[in-house]
Design an enzyme around this catalytic site. Structure first.
Site, PDB file in Angstrom:
ATOM      1  CB  SER A 159     -10.475   0.342   2.362  1.00 33.11           C
ATOM      2  OG  SER A 159      -9.127   0.727   2.254  1.00 33.11           O
ATOM      3  CD  GLU A 206       8.251   3.998  -0.804  1.00 33.64           C
ATOM      4  OE1 GLU A 206       7.385   3.133  -0.981  1.00 33.64           O
ATOM      5  OE2 GLU A 206       9.447   3.727  -0.626  1.00 33.64           O
ATOM      6  CB  SER A 237      -2.350   9.618  -8.073  1.00 30.36           C
ATOM      7  OG  SER A 237      -2.199   9.946  -6.711  1.00 30.36           O
TER       8      SER A 237
HETATM    9  C1  LIG Z   1      -3.826   3.605  -5.558  1.00 25.96           C
HETATM   10  C2  LIG Z   1      -3.376   5.015  -5.492  1.00 25.96           C
HETATM   11  C3  LIG Z   1      -2.005   5.364  -5.533  1.00 25.96           C
HETATM   12  C4  LIG Z   1      -0.909   4.322  -5.580  1.00 25.96           C
HETATM   13  O1  LIG Z   1      -0.966   3.582  -6.779  1.00 25.96           O
HETATM   14  P1  LIG Z   1      -0.173   2.204  -6.918  1.00 25.96           P
HETATM   15  O2  LIG Z   1      -0.495   1.747  -8.284  1.00 25.96           O
HETATM   16  O3  LIG Z   1      -0.675   1.288  -5.851  1.00 25.96           O
HETATM   17  O4  LIG Z   1       1.266   2.520  -6.718  1.00 25.96           O
HETATM   18  C5  LIG Z   1      -1.662   6.700  -5.535  1.00 25.96           C
HETATM   19  N1  LIG Z   1      -2.615   7.669  -5.467  1.00 25.96           N
HETATM   20  C6  LIG Z   1      -3.918   7.387  -5.407  1.00 25.96           C
HETATM   21  C7  LIG Z   1      -4.880   8.499  -5.334  1.00 25.96           C
HETATM   22  C8  LIG Z   1      -4.354   6.050  -5.426  1.00 25.96           C
HETATM   23  O5  LIG Z   1      -5.663   5.774  -5.372  1.00 25.96           O
END
Ligand SMILES: *Cc1c(COP(=O)(O)O)cnc(C)c1O
Length: 324
Positions: free
Chosen positions: A81, A207, A307
């Site tokens: 999603s 996390e 991220s």
């Molecule tokens: C998917 C996602 C994560 C987590 O990444 P994983 O590889 O599942 O640990 C963290 N931040 C953002 C913005 C993401 O889209």
């Protein structure tokens, strides 16, 4: 049982070569205000400024770029999603591969529109009645499509590792590095780069506190499954690590920390007001995690991966305003 082959730093280097000229070499940002506050030198790798707004493009492109001609013709399928869907859709468009993305029918209209905007065929399903993994497998079997999972995949992990590789190449060795953690693709790729380029660097996954399955898994020594956690960090609402990501994390990580939703919102406000960066709640995990252990890193050089930056603007405005 034989252990699955794990990617290495050589695979991250091969991914970087594939991504050259395709992904953005995202900027490394600093804040004097934060450095003064924490007494540390902090370097932010801004994957919120990556193509499609998150690091996920790196892993998706690295996986799709290695499809055989038959796989390219038949197409790719992914279920998500969020950012993985957009990453796969964009990578598929660039490579001329047809993409089918399974999304819950109640996913934000904006995210469905963005994924369609990259040219993908979006198939919606009822998340309360239908099993997306079974649906994905059926689509894959019926149409010969190749399923690319969001984190537990050799090429996805190697691709995600290229963000930390760029960070170390730009700023040199670091004493510590903090990365957001959901299913562990980003953290395991980051660990491969850290071990190769800065072996002394301590690497932490962060996390959501409400979904600390990875922390529990590390303590227990095996993968712990939890119910879908209720948290603002929608990119880290995973229920468990993968076999590959757990193996790398268990072998190489320093520790796993957690952050509360309130701490994520505080970090969002800091990014917005002081650094002029729109960061989605999940993207704030690294900074929020560092702040819980900041005393230990006084006088040190610390890296943080931002991220992603994909957040509905109305939602963003509400979150940053409410926390005043
Ligand atoms: C998917 C996602 C994560 C987590 O990444 P994983 O590889 O599942 O640990 C963290 N931040 C953002 C913005 C993401 O889209």
């Amino acid at each position: 049982m034989t252990q699955p082959a794990l990617p290495t730093f050589a695979d991250v280097e091969a991914a970087a070569a594939r991504l050259r000229g395709v992904s953005h070499k995202t900027p490394v940002l600093t804040s004097t205000t934060l450095n003064d506050l924490l007494g540390a030198e902090v370097y932010f790798k801004a994957e919120s400024l990556q193509r499609m707004g998150a690091f996920k493009f790196r892993g998706a492109y690295n996986a799709l770029a290695q499809f055989s001609p038959e796989q390219r013709r038949a197409g790719v399928v992914a279920f998500s999603s969020g950012n993985h869907a957009q990453g796969v859709a964009l990578a598929a468009r660039i490579l001329g591969i047809p993409a089918t993305i399974l999304m819950p029918s109640d996913a934000p209209a904006m995210k469905i529109a963005a994924t369609r905007g990259y040219g993908a065929n979006v198939v919606t399903y009822d998340r309360y009645k239908e099993d997306r993994e079974a649906l994905g497998r059926k689509l894959a079997e019926d149409g010969g499509l190749t399923l690319v999972p969001p984190y537990d995949h050799f090429d996805v992990i190697a691709g995600q590792g290229t963000a930390a590789k760029e960070l170390f190449e730009e700023v040199g060795a670091l004493d510590a590095l903090f990365a957001p953690l959901g299913g562990g693709g980003l953290l395991s790729g980051t660990l491969l780069s850290a071990k190769a380029l800065a072996p002394q660097c301590q690497v932490f996954g962060v996390e959501p506190e409400a979904g600390n399955d990875a922390q529990q898994s590390l303590r227990k020594g095996s993968i712990v499954h939890i119910d879908t956690p209720v948290t603002l960090a929608d990119g880290a609402q995973t229920q468990h690590l993968g076999n590959l990501t757990f193996a790398i994390i268990q072998r190489d990580v320093t520790d796993i920390l957690t952050a509360t939703d309130a701490e994520l919102v505080e970090a969002m406000r800091f990014f917005g007001s002081r650094m002029k960066q729109v960061v989605e709640p999940t993207g704030c995990l690294g900074l929020a995690g560092l702040k819980t252990v900041a005393e230990q890193w006084r006088g040190k050089r610390v890296g943080i991966i931002i991220s992603g930056g994909n957040v509905d603007l109305a939602r963003y405005a509400q979150l940053v305003a409410d926390s005043a």
